[in-house]
Scaffold this motif. Structure first.
Motif, PDB file in Angstrom:
ATOM      1  N   THR A 215      -9.827 -15.661  21.623  1.00  0.00           N
ATOM      2  CA  THR A 215     -10.911 -14.692  21.755  1.00  0.00           C
ATOM      3  C   THR A 215     -11.916 -15.228  22.760  1.00  0.00           C
ATOM      4  N   LEU A 216     -12.252 -14.411  23.744  1.00  0.00           N
ATOM      5  CA  LEU A 216     -13.232 -14.778  24.765  1.00  0.00           C
ATOM      6  C   LEU A 216     -14.532 -14.058  24.448  1.00  0.00           C
ATOM      7  N   ASP A 217     -15.555 -14.816  24.076  1.00  0.00           N
ATOM      8  CA  ASP A 217     -16.836 -14.214  23.729  1.00  0.00           C
ATOM      9  C   ASP A 217     -17.965 -15.023  24.351  1.00  0.00           C
TER      10      ASP A 217
ATOM     11  N   ASN B 173      -4.092 -18.435  35.985  1.00  0.00           N
ATOM     12  CA  ASN B 173      -4.423 -18.063  34.610  1.00  0.00           C
ATOM     13  C   ASN B 173      -5.918 -17.739  34.522  1.00  0.00           C
ATOM     14  N   VAL B 174      -6.307 -16.701  35.220  1.00  0.00           N
ATOM     15  CA  VAL B 174      -7.709 -16.301  35.305  1.00  0.00           C
ATOM     16  C   VAL B 174      -7.797 -14.816  34.967  1.00  0.00           C
ATOM     17  N   LEU B 175      -8.862 -14.482  34.280  1.00  0.00           N
ATOM     18  CA  LEU B 175      -9.100 -13.098  33.888  1.00  0.00           C
ATOM     19  C   LEU B 175     -10.508 -12.708  34.335  1.00  0.00           C
ATOM     20  N   TYR B 176     -10.642 -11.479  34.820  1.00  0.00           N
ATOM     21  CA  TYR B 176     -11.941 -10.949  35.244  1.00  0.00           C
ATOM     22  C   TYR B 176     -12.294  -9.760  34.351  1.00  0.00           C
ATOM     23  N   SER B 177     -13.574  -9.666  34.027  1.00  0.00           N
ATOM     24  CA  SER B 177     -14.037  -8.594  33.132  1.00  0.00           C
ATOM     25  C   SER B 177     -15.355  -8.036  33.655  1.00  0.00           C
ATOM     26  N   GLY B 178     -15.508  -6.708  33.540  1.00  0.00           N
ATOM     27  CA  GLY B 178     -16.739  -6.009  33.904  1.00  0.00           C
ATOM     28  C   GLY B 178     -17.313  -5.304  32.694  1.00  0.00           C
TER      29      GLY B 178
ATOM     30  N   ALA C 247     -17.538 -11.335  34.850  1.00  0.00           N
ATOM     31  CA  ALA C 247     -17.286 -12.682  34.329  1.00  0.00           C
ATOM     32  C   ALA C 247     -15.880 -13.124  34.723  1.00  0.00           C
ATOM     33  N   GLU C 248     -15.750 -14.400  35.053  1.00  0.00           N
ATOM     34  CA  GLU C 248     -14.465 -15.009  35.390  1.00  0.00           C
ATOM     35  C   GLU C 248     -14.105 -15.993  34.280  1.00  0.00           C
ATOM     36  N   TRP C 249     -12.932 -15.801  33.653  1.00  0.00           N
ATOM     37  CA  TRP C 249     -12.520 -16.575  32.491  1.00  0.00           C
ATOM     38  C   TRP C 249     -11.329 -17.463  32.840  1.00  0.00           C
ATOM     39  N   ASP C 250     -11.365 -18.668  32.294  1.00  0.00           N
ATOM     40  CA  ASP C 250     -10.235 -19.598  32.396  1.00  0.00           C
ATOM     41  C   ASP C 250      -9.438 -19.483  31.102  1.00  0.00           C
ATOM     42  N   LEU C 251      -8.217 -18.988  31.204  1.00  0.00           N
ATOM     43  CA  LEU C 251      -7.423 -18.746  29.997  1.00  0.00           C
ATOM     44  C   LEU C 251      -6.836 -20.029  29.416  1.00  0.00           C
ATOM     45  N   GLN C 252      -6.757 -21.091  30.172  1.00  0.00           N
ATOM     46  CA  GLN C 252      -6.251 -22.350  29.616  1.00  0.00           C
ATOM     47  C   GLN C 252      -7.264 -22.988  28.675  1.00  0.00           C
ATOM     48  N   THR C 253      -8.527 -22.918  29.039  1.00  0.00           N
ATOM     49  CA  THR C 253      -9.576 -23.487  28.190  1.00  0.00           C
ATOM     50  C   THR C 253     -10.239 -22.442  27.297  1.00  0.00           C
ATOM     51  N   GLY C 254     -10.092 -21.156  27.641  1.00  0.00           N
ATOM     52  CA  GLY C 254     -10.727 -20.108  26.863  1.00  0.00           C
ATOM     53  C   GLY C 254     -12.224 -20.019  27.089  1.00  0.00           C
ATOM     54  N   LYS C 255     -12.725 -20.544  28.209  1.00  0.00           N
ATOM     55  CA  LYS C 255     -14.157 -20.535  28.493  1.00  0.00           C
ATOM     56  C   LYS C 255     -14.416 -19.784  29.794  1.00  0.00           C
ATOM     57  N   MET C 256     -15.666 -19.413  29.956  1.00  0.00           N
ATOM     58  CA  MET C 256     -16.070 -18.661  31.139  1.00  0.00           C
ATOM     59  C   MET C 256     -16.378 -19.625  32.289  1.00  0.00           C
ATOM     60  N   ARG C 257     -15.784 -19.369  33.431  1.00  0.00           N
ATOM     61  CA  ARG C 257     -16.042 -20.203  34.611  1.00  0.00           C
ATOM     62  C   ARG C 257     -17.382 -19.859  35.255  1.00  0.00           C
TER      63      ARG C 257
END
Length: 662
Positions: free
Chosen positions: A113-115, A132-137, A144-154
């Protein structure tokens, strides 16, 4: 690619898996994630998030196809050697609470879960094609740019003044498109704006790259669609930065909801596009992107699904069935369609002859909906929830709180005590309205009910066509109460309401006067919905002709009113002129000089002298005005006569005095 966006309550996420299109992921009104197998037409997995009611799913995005490495693997023989199979595993879900859920279809469980990245609802999520990067608006106007390996926001940066409603990553992974009211292209290395595009007047809901060419070659194109917009715009990224306007436009019957396309690698290869609109129709386009095109392009083929409405022996009228999603197959001869209900969609692969402009697929929905859900394959994951912290919420309304109920109370059936009041029926409510209207007056009695009750009664009256209920509701004359009731009426009931109001306007003048107030509120509050209807003129034709016939003589009446007003003002002016000419010549004030007793006793003594003096003064004053000598002579004669008379009187008085002395 699906049209992302959670800001519209009627727009539910529905996406096919990439490349193979083996799975269909969708979130229905109940907040559950369902994954259907398109080959077997059965429910593959179902996931119930812990906050599926308060934090409903707003957008879905499949991750890129990865090589399957999980699970025990045996060594392959040389004859079996080959490239590893690519499978679709991860699925990103944006929620209304601002969190992002990463679900694994291989494990059948929530991976992470990314919060903590967004303070508003997540409207769009996009995967990086290689990393392994996710972007969200989100609604908080940030990306926000997320690192899926660590589960934290870059990192996180502000992208717009308003909400970020759509995102799209370029095929090479170097550029990112974001949209709210304007479209911006970002350089992912520097996080700076690379280009800016303006052309939509409403919120942009869809972004998709149409080509795989680099931007330096003037061959990069992308598509955009906006809310309440029936045009799908194509933009060209040019090296000379002369890309302010869209180069191509595709005409649609309604705003786009789901888009799938086959990208073009060169100028000689056409772009194939499948667009599912809000009205449930599918439009197919095929176009070579080689530069600007002045005229909007119409679809080469339109597909619609319908089913027989009646049973055997009855009047079977075709009923349209809305399409939820569509995908283009690689063979260019068939389509994969999902239509019907979000809770249990119908999935089929059908060949399409693009030579026909309009195709109607007639299907028996009742027969195809008898799909068997394989319970052995489906894995329903229900997380453990703390009962003390749980809240009872209404589906579809994020954050709506109801009275708290414990699990024990909700599990046991409530025993109704004797004498406890039950919920009133519609007939009992109408009886109370009649009684209160008779005792307190029409408006005061009806105003005791709440506005929500009015909206419910109005919808029920429209569905059942009960004239008694509609007449009671249309008797309301308070403007604020009418506006509040109309604002709570659902959109499907707007057209039947307008039809009833048009009938009322044609009736008695008293009912027509009340119906005009309701018609004004409907047209004011639901203008955006009515303007989005493609066949509005045909549906409101009777009302349009009625208003036109009523207004046709309005100009003549205005002219007649102006002439009568001019005539009346002239009559009033002439009558006032006659009153001025008829003057009253009688004196308003008379002044009389008081005289002493001696003067009264002496009679007229001294009057000639006074009169002569006055005449002399008048003669001196008016001498200049005498024109002829005759008038002067007349005055002299009159003076002589008066002097002689006065002298005669004095002689008489002297004689009398002499006699008395003697």
């Amino acid at each position: 690619m699906a049209a992302d966006g959670g800001f519209s309550s009627q727009m539910l996420p529905c996406v096919f898996s990439p490349k193979s299109h083996q799975y269909l992921a969708l979130c229905a009104q109940d907040g559950r994630l369902r994954i259907w197998n398109t080959d077997s037409k059965t429910l593959h997995q179902e996931y119930v998030p812990s906050a599926h009611l308060s934090a409903t799913c707003t957008c879905i995005a499949w991750g890129p196809c990865r090589t399957a490495k999980e699970g025990p693997q045996r060594k392959k023989r040389k004859s079996e050697a080959g490239p590893p199979a690519e499978t679709t595993d991860l699925l990103a879900l944006g929620t209304a609470a601002g969190t992002i859920l990463i679900y694994s279809t291989v494990k059948g469980a929530l991976q992470c879960t990314l919060d903590g990245g967004h303070s508003g609802a997540v409207n769009s999520v996009q995967w990086h094609p290689e990393e392994n990067v996710l972007y969200s608006g989100s609604d908080d106007a940030h990306i926000a740019e997320w690192d899926l390996q660590t589960g934290k926001m870059r990192c996180k940066w502000k992208a717009d003044r308003t909400a970020v409603t759509s995102l799209c990553v370029s095929p090479n992974g170097k550029l990112l498109l974001s949209a709210g009211m304007t479209i911006k292209m970002w350089d992912l290395e520097t996080k700076e704006v690379y280009r800016k595009f303006t052309g939509h007047s409403t919120m942009v809901t869809t972004l998709c790259f149409a080509t795989t060419r680099p931007p330096d070659s003037d061959g990069m194109y992308f598509l955009s669609g906006a809310a309440h917009d029936r045009l799908l715009s194509v933009w060209q990224v040019r090296s000379d930065r002369k890309d302010k306007n869209a180069v191509v436009s595709f005409t649609l019957t309604d705003e786009p909801r789901h888009i799938d396309l086959l990208k073009s690698d060169s100028k000689e290869e056409a772009v194939r596009l499948a667009v599912v609109c809000k009205d449930g129709q599918l439009h197919l386009f095929e176009h070579f992107l080689n530069g600007p095109c002045k005229k909007p392009l119409s679809p080469g083929c339109s597909v619609q699904v319908s089913s027989a409405g009646g049973k055997s022996g009855e009047d079977e009228t075709p009923v349209p069935v809305p399409l939820l999603a569509a995908s283009l197959n690689s063979d260019k001869q068939s389509l994969q369609l999902a239509y019907g209900s979000y809770l249990q969609p119908v999935i089929e692969t059908t060949p399409v002859n693009t030579a026909e402009r309009h195709i109607c697929l007639v299907r028996d929905i009742q027969t195809t909906l008898s799909l068997s859900i394989d319970t052995a394959i489906s894995m329903v994951k229900t997380p453990i929830v703390n009962e003390k912290k749980s809240k009872v919420l209404i589906p579809g309304l994020p954050g709506h709180q109801a009275p708290l109920k414990s699990a024990k109370q909700s599990s046991q059936p409530e025993k109704r005590k004797k004498g406890t009041p039950t919920e009133m029926t519609i007939e009992e409510r109408l009886e109370q309205v009649e009684l209160s209207a008779a005792g307190k007056g029409g408006e005061k009695g009806i105003s005791t009910l709440q506005t929500d009750s009015y909206a419910v009664l109005l919808v029920q009256g429209l569905e059942s066509k009960d004239k008694n209920i509609l007449n009671r509701i249309f008797q309301i004359r308070k403007e604020m109460l009418i506006r509040n009731t109309v604002s709570r009426v659902p959109l499907p009931a707007i057209l039947p309401l307008l039809e009833e109001l048009s009938i009322k306007i044609q009736g008695h003048p008293n009912s027509a006067h009340a119906a005009v107030d309701w018609l004004k509120a409907v047209l004011t509050l639901h203008t955006s919905y009515l303007s989005s209807l493609p066949d509005l003129v045909s549906q409101l034709g009777r009302l349009y002709h009625l208003i036109e016939s009523r207004v046709k003589g309005y100009q003549q009446l205005l002219r007649l009113h102006g002439k009568l007003y001019l005539l009346m003002t002239q009559v009033a002016t002439t009558s006032s002129g006659h009153n001025v000419n008829e003057l009253d010549h009688t004196a308003k004030l008379v002044y009389e000089e008081e005289s002493s007793d001696e003067d009264e006793a002496s009679g007229d003594e001294g009057l000639p002298e006074d009169e002569s003096e006055n005449w002399e003064e008048d003669e001196d004053d008016d001498g200049e005005d005498m024109d002829t000598m005759e008038e002067r002579q007349n005055h002299a004669d009159e003076e002589m006569r008066e002097d002689s008379k006065a002298n005669g009187d004095e002689s008489d008085l002297d004689a009398e005095n002499e006699s008395e002395e003697e």
